[in-house]
Motif scaffolding. Sequence first.
Motif, short mmCIF file in Angstrom:
data_model
loop_
_atom_site.label_atom_id
_atom_site.label_comp_id
_atom_site.label_asym_id
_atom_site.label_seq_id
_atom_site.Cartn_x
_atom_site.Cartn_y
_atom_site.Cartn_z
N GLU A 11 0.83 -1.20 0.00
CA GLU A 11 0.00 0.00 0.00
C GLU A 11 0.87 1.26 0.00
N ALA A 12 0.33 2.32 -0.57
CA ALA A 12 1.05 3.61 -0.58
C ALA A 12 1.35 4.03 0.86
N ASN A 13 2.55 4.56 1.04
CA ASN A 13 3.02 4.86 2.39
C ASN A 13 3.99 6.04 2.34
N MET A 14 3.74 7.05 3.16
CA MET A 14 4.69 8.16 3.27
C MET A 14 5.83 7.70 4.17
N VAL A 15 7.04 7.83 3.68
CA VAL A 15 8.22 7.38 4.41
C VAL A 15 8.38 8.17 5.71
N ALA A 64 6.54 26.40 -7.84
CA ALA A 64 6.30 24.96 -8.00
C ALA A 64 7.12 24.15 -7.01
N ALA A 65 8.38 24.51 -6.82
CA ALA A 65 9.21 23.79 -5.86
C ALA A 65 8.60 23.86 -4.46
N LYS A 66 8.07 25.01 -4.11
CA LYS A 66 7.47 25.19 -2.79
C LYS A 66 6.16 24.42 -2.64
N LYS A 67 5.52 24.07 -3.75
CA LYS A 67 4.23 23.37 -3.73
C LYS A 67 4.36 21.89 -4.08
N CYS A 68 5.56 21.38 -4.16
CA CYS A 68 5.78 20.00 -4.60
C CYS A 68 4.95 18.99 -3.80
N ALA A 69 4.91 19.12 -2.49
CA ALA A 69 4.16 18.18 -1.66
C ALA A 69 2.65 18.24 -1.93
N ASP A 70 2.16 19.36 -2.44
CA ASP A 70 0.75 19.47 -2.80
C ASP A 70 0.45 18.77 -4.11
N HIS A 76 7.19 14.85 1.17
CA HIS A 76 7.09 15.57 2.43
C HIS A 76 7.06 17.08 2.17
N PRO A 77 6.26 17.83 2.92
CA PRO A 77 6.34 19.29 2.83
C PRO A 77 7.69 19.73 3.38
N LEU A 78 8.41 20.53 2.64
CA LEU A 78 9.77 20.90 3.02
C LEU A 78 9.91 22.40 3.20
N GLN A 107 15.60 16.47 6.69
CA GLN A 107 15.69 15.04 6.88
C GLN A 107 15.39 14.23 5.62
N THR A 108 15.10 14.91 4.52
CA THR A 108 14.82 14.21 3.27
C THR A 108 15.31 15.06 2.10
N GLY A 109 15.54 14.40 0.98
CA GLY A 109 16.13 15.06 -0.18
C GLY A 109 15.18 16.00 -0.90
N VAL A 110 15.75 16.75 -1.85
CA VAL A 110 14.99 17.76 -2.58
C VAL A 110 14.98 17.50 -4.09
N GLU A 111 15.22 16.25 -4.50
CA GLU A 111 15.22 15.93 -5.93
C GLU A 111 13.86 16.20 -6.57
N MET A 112 12.78 15.83 -5.88
CA MET A 112 11.45 16.04 -6.46
C MET A 112 11.13 17.52 -6.60
N GLU A 113 11.57 18.31 -5.65
CA GLU A 113 11.35 19.75 -5.73
C GLU A 113 12.11 20.35 -6.91
#
Length: 158
Positions: A11-15, A64-70, A76-78, A107-113
């Motif tokens: 199942e989908a899971n937030m790390v 967009a980078a600031k809204k990545c978690a949305d 994760h919201p960063l 505590q987590t990377g910013v590749e997606m942002e």
Amino acid sequence: MELTHLNKKGEANMVDVSDKKPTVRQAHAQAVITMSADAFKLLTQGEHKKGDVFAIARIAGIQAAKKCADLIPLCHPLMLSKVQIDFDIDEATHSVKVLSMCKLTGQTGVEMEALTAASVAALTLYDMCKAVDKHMQIVDTKVLAKSGGKSGNWQLEN
């Protein structure tokens, strides 16, 4: 190797990153948009009817980078400390390489942002220029480099 965003049931899971040590993390990404000679000329010479297209695309990428978690459900919201958007213009291919950099201490990377920033900036260039060229293409979207965190530094090999 296991996928980190799935639990043992698939199942989908937030790390859970709560036990990770905060470190300075940075990621660089790109997206390339190619266009006709006419659209490229209007864009690069600042003659577009819609105004300063590069300024608008830069702001869109930062937002967009600031809204990545949305946008991406398990991100994760960063608290980003830096987002930078640059444009590398290639007259020979009538293309613009959108380069993004995202940075934070966390505590987590910013590749997606970084990927989201480059993608949305390129999409904004498309939106602003589509009246002149409906055949533009956005290609070669990828992470170029990352640093920080447990996995350390990584750079795309050419």
